[in-house]
Design a protein around this motif. Structure first.
Motif, PDB file in Angstrom:
ATOM      1  N   MET A 174       0.842  -1.175   0.000  1.00 42.22           N
ATOM      2  CA  MET A 174       0.000   0.000   0.000  1.00 42.22           C
ATOM      3  C   MET A 174       0.890   1.243   0.000  1.00 42.22           C
ATOM      4  SD  MET A 174      -2.884   0.817   2.760  1.00 42.22           S
ATOM      5  CE  MET A 174      -3.090   2.444   3.358  1.00 42.22           C
ATOM      6  N   ASP A 175       0.723   2.088  -0.994  1.00 37.64           N
ATOM      7  CA  ASP A 175       1.488   3.327  -1.091  1.00 37.64           C
ATOM      8  C   ASP A 175       0.646   4.488  -0.571  1.00 37.64           C
ATOM      9  OD1 ASP A 175       3.743   2.206  -2.205  1.00 37.64           O
ATOM     10  OD2 ASP A 175       2.903   2.301  -4.231  1.00 37.64           O
ATOM     11  N   VAL A 176       1.176   5.161   0.429  1.00 36.17           N
ATOM     12  CA  VAL A 176       0.499   6.318   1.008  1.00 36.17           C
ATOM     13  C   VAL A 176       1.325   7.556   0.671  1.00 36.17           C
ATOM     14  CG1 VAL A 176      -0.270   7.381   3.163  1.00 36.17           C
ATOM     15  CG2 VAL A 176      -0.383   4.902   2.896  1.00 36.17           C
ATOM     16  N   PRO A 177       0.683   8.600   0.132  1.00 35.62           N
ATOM     17  CA  PRO A 177       1.429   9.822  -0.161  1.00 35.62           C
ATOM     18  C   PRO A 177       2.003  10.422   1.129  1.00 35.62           C
ATOM     19  CG  PRO A 177      -0.784   9.912  -1.122  1.00 35.62           C
ATOM     20  CD  PRO A 177      -0.712   8.683  -0.275  1.00 35.62           C
ATOM     21  N   LEU A 178       3.162  11.029   1.006  1.00 36.74           N
ATOM     22  CA  LEU A 178       3.826  11.609   2.168  1.00 36.74           C
ATOM     23  C   LEU A 178       2.981  12.679   2.834  1.00 36.74           C
ATOM     24  CD1 LEU A 178       6.300  11.854   3.970  1.00 36.74           C
ATOM     25  CD2 LEU A 178       7.260  13.439   2.317  1.00 36.74           C
ATOM     26  N   TRP A 179       2.323  13.503   2.040  1.00 35.44           N
ATOM     27  CA  TRP A 179       1.518  14.576   2.621  1.00 35.44           C
ATOM     28  C   TRP A 179       0.370  14.026   3.452  1.00 35.44           C
ATOM     29  CZ3 TRP A 179      -3.558  14.683   1.227  1.00 35.44           C
ATOM     30  CH2 TRP A 179      -3.909  14.047   0.047  1.00 35.44           C
ATOM     31  N   LEU A 180      -0.206  12.910   3.022  1.00 35.68           N
ATOM     32  CA  LEU A 180      -1.300  12.307   3.776  1.00 35.68           C
ATOM     33  C   LEU A 180      -0.794  11.698   5.082  1.00 35.68           C
ATOM     34  CD1 LEU A 180      -4.256  11.512   3.987  1.00 35.68           C
ATOM     35  CD2 LEU A 180      -3.719   9.445   2.682  1.00 35.68           C
ATOM     36  N   ALA A 181       0.354  11.046   5.021  1.00 33.35           N
ATOM     37  CA  ALA A 181       0.938  10.467   6.232  1.00 33.35           C
ATOM     38  C   ALA A 181       1.291  11.564   7.228  1.00 33.35           C
ATOM     39  CB  ALA A 181       2.165   9.645   5.871  1.00 33.35           C
ATOM     40  N   LEU A 182       1.829  12.684   6.755  1.00 35.96           N
ATOM     41  CA  LEU A 182       2.177  13.788   7.651  1.00 35.96           C
ATOM     42  C   LEU A 182       0.941  14.405   8.292  1.00 35.96           C
ATOM     43  CD1 LEU A 182       4.998  15.572   5.656  1.00 35.96           C
ATOM     44  CD2 LEU A 182       5.218  14.171   7.705  1.00 35.96           C
ATOM     45  N   ILE A 183      -0.128  14.527   7.536  1.00 32.34           N
ATOM     46  CA  ILE A 183      -1.363  15.070   8.095  1.00 32.34           C
ATOM     47  C   ILE A 183      -1.923  14.148   9.170  1.00 32.34           C
ATOM     48  CG2 ILE A 183      -3.784  15.556   7.557  1.00 32.34           C
ATOM     49  CD1 ILE A 183      -2.839  16.693   4.885  1.00 32.34           C
ATOM     50  N   VAL A 184      -1.926  12.848   8.910  1.00 32.81           N
ATOM     51  CA  VAL A 184      -2.457  11.884   9.888  1.00 32.81           C
ATOM     52  C   VAL A 184      -1.606  11.868  11.149  1.00 32.81           C
ATOM     53  CG1 VAL A 184      -2.853   9.431  10.313  1.00 32.81           C
ATOM     54  CG2 VAL A 184      -3.592  10.456   8.167  1.00 32.81           C
ATOM     55  N   VAL A 185      -0.296  11.770  10.993  1.00 41.64           N
ATOM     56  CA  VAL A 185       0.595  11.729  12.156  1.00 41.64           C
ATOM     57  C   VAL A 185       0.542  13.048  12.921  1.00 41.64           C
ATOM     58  CG1 VAL A 185       3.014  11.591  12.860  1.00 41.64           C
ATOM     59  CG2 VAL A 185       2.115   9.984  11.188  1.00 41.64           C
ATOM     60  N   GLY A 186       0.524  14.157  12.202  1.00 37.45           N
ATOM     61  CA  GLY A 186       0.424  15.460  12.863  1.00 37.45           C
ATOM     62  C   GLY A 186      -0.890  15.629  13.604  1.00 37.45           C
ATOM     63  N   GLY A 187      -1.978  15.200  12.983  1.00 35.73           N
ATOM     64  CA  GLY A 187      -3.287  15.296  13.639  1.00 35.73           C
ATOM     65  C   GLY A 187      -3.361  14.452  14.901  1.00 35.73           C
ATOM     66  N   LEU A 188      -2.831  13.228  14.825  1.00 34.07           N
ATOM     67  CA  LEU A 188      -2.818  12.374  16.020  1.00 34.07           C
ATOM     68  C   LEU A 188      -1.921  12.949  17.106  1.00 34.07           C
ATOM     69  CD1 LEU A 188      -2.705   8.799  14.464  1.00 34.07           C
ATOM     70  CD2 LEU A 188      -4.579   9.833  15.748  1.00 34.07           C
ATOM     71  N   GLY A 189      -0.772  13.484  16.712  1.00 30.53           N
ATOM     72  CA  GLY A 189       0.133  14.075  17.689  1.00 30.53           C
ATOM     73  C   GLY A 189      -0.488  15.262  18.401  1.00 30.53           C
ATOM     74  N   ILE A 190      -1.168  16.114  17.647  1.00 25.84           N
ATOM     75  CA  ILE A 190      -1.814  17.278  18.254  1.00 25.84           C
ATOM     76  C   ILE A 190      -2.959  16.843  19.157  1.00 25.84           C
ATOM     77  CG2 ILE A 190      -3.250  19.291  17.723  1.00 25.84           C
ATOM     78  CD1 ILE A 190      -1.432  19.769  15.307  1.00 25.84           C
ATOM     79  N   LYS A 191      -3.695  15.821  18.734  1.00 25.89           N
ATOM     80  CA  LYS A 191      -4.837  15.359  19.521  1.00 25.89           C
ATOM     81  C   LYS A 191      -4.393  14.664  20.812  1.00 25.89           C
ATOM     82  CE  LYS A 191      -9.095  12.760  19.116  1.00 25.89           C
ATOM     83  NZ  LYS A 191      -9.962  11.991  18.248  1.00 25.89           N
ATOM     84  N   LEU A 192      -3.339  13.864  20.732  1.00 28.96           N
ATOM     85  CA  LEU A 192      -2.918  13.077  21.892  1.00 28.96           C
ATOM     86  C   LEU A 192      -2.008  13.843  22.848  1.00 28.96           C
ATOM     87  CD1 LEU A 192      -2.255   9.662  20.132  1.00 28.96           C
ATOM     88  CD2 LEU A 192      -4.229  10.320  21.500  1.00 28.96           C
ATOM     89  N   ILE A 193      -1.070  14.618  22.311  1.00 32.18           N
ATOM     90  CA  ILE A 193      -0.070  15.279  23.156  1.00 32.18           C
ATOM     91  C   ILE A 193      -0.537  16.662  23.600  1.00 32.18           C
ATOM     92  CG2 ILE A 193       2.316  16.103  23.235  1.00 32.18           C
ATOM     93  CD1 ILE A 193       3.017  13.923  21.251  1.00 32.18           C
TER      94      ILE A 193
END
Length: 51
Positions: free
Chosen positions: A1-20
């Motif tokens: 499964m290929d995920v675009p970098l921009w999508l991965a950054l948005i998901v990881v950033g969103g989770l980081g902001i929500k959790l931390i």
């Protein structure tokens, strides 16, 4: 499964902001600093580290 970098950054950033819950000014400084650093004379020094 290929995920675009921009999508991965948005998901990881969103989770980081929500959790931390970092302050918004810190998020803005990191994003702006990274953007400015990527377009600076230091970019060739950082490029090998990120690969």
């Amino acid at each position: 499964m290929d995920v675009p970098l921009w999508l991965a950054l948005i998901v990881v950033g969103g989770l980081g902001i929500k959790l931390i819950r970092p302050p918004w000014w810190l998020v803005a400084v990191l994003l702006l600093g990274g953007y400015l650093l990527a377009d600076s004379f230091l970019a060739p020094l950082i490029d090998p580290i990120t690969k």
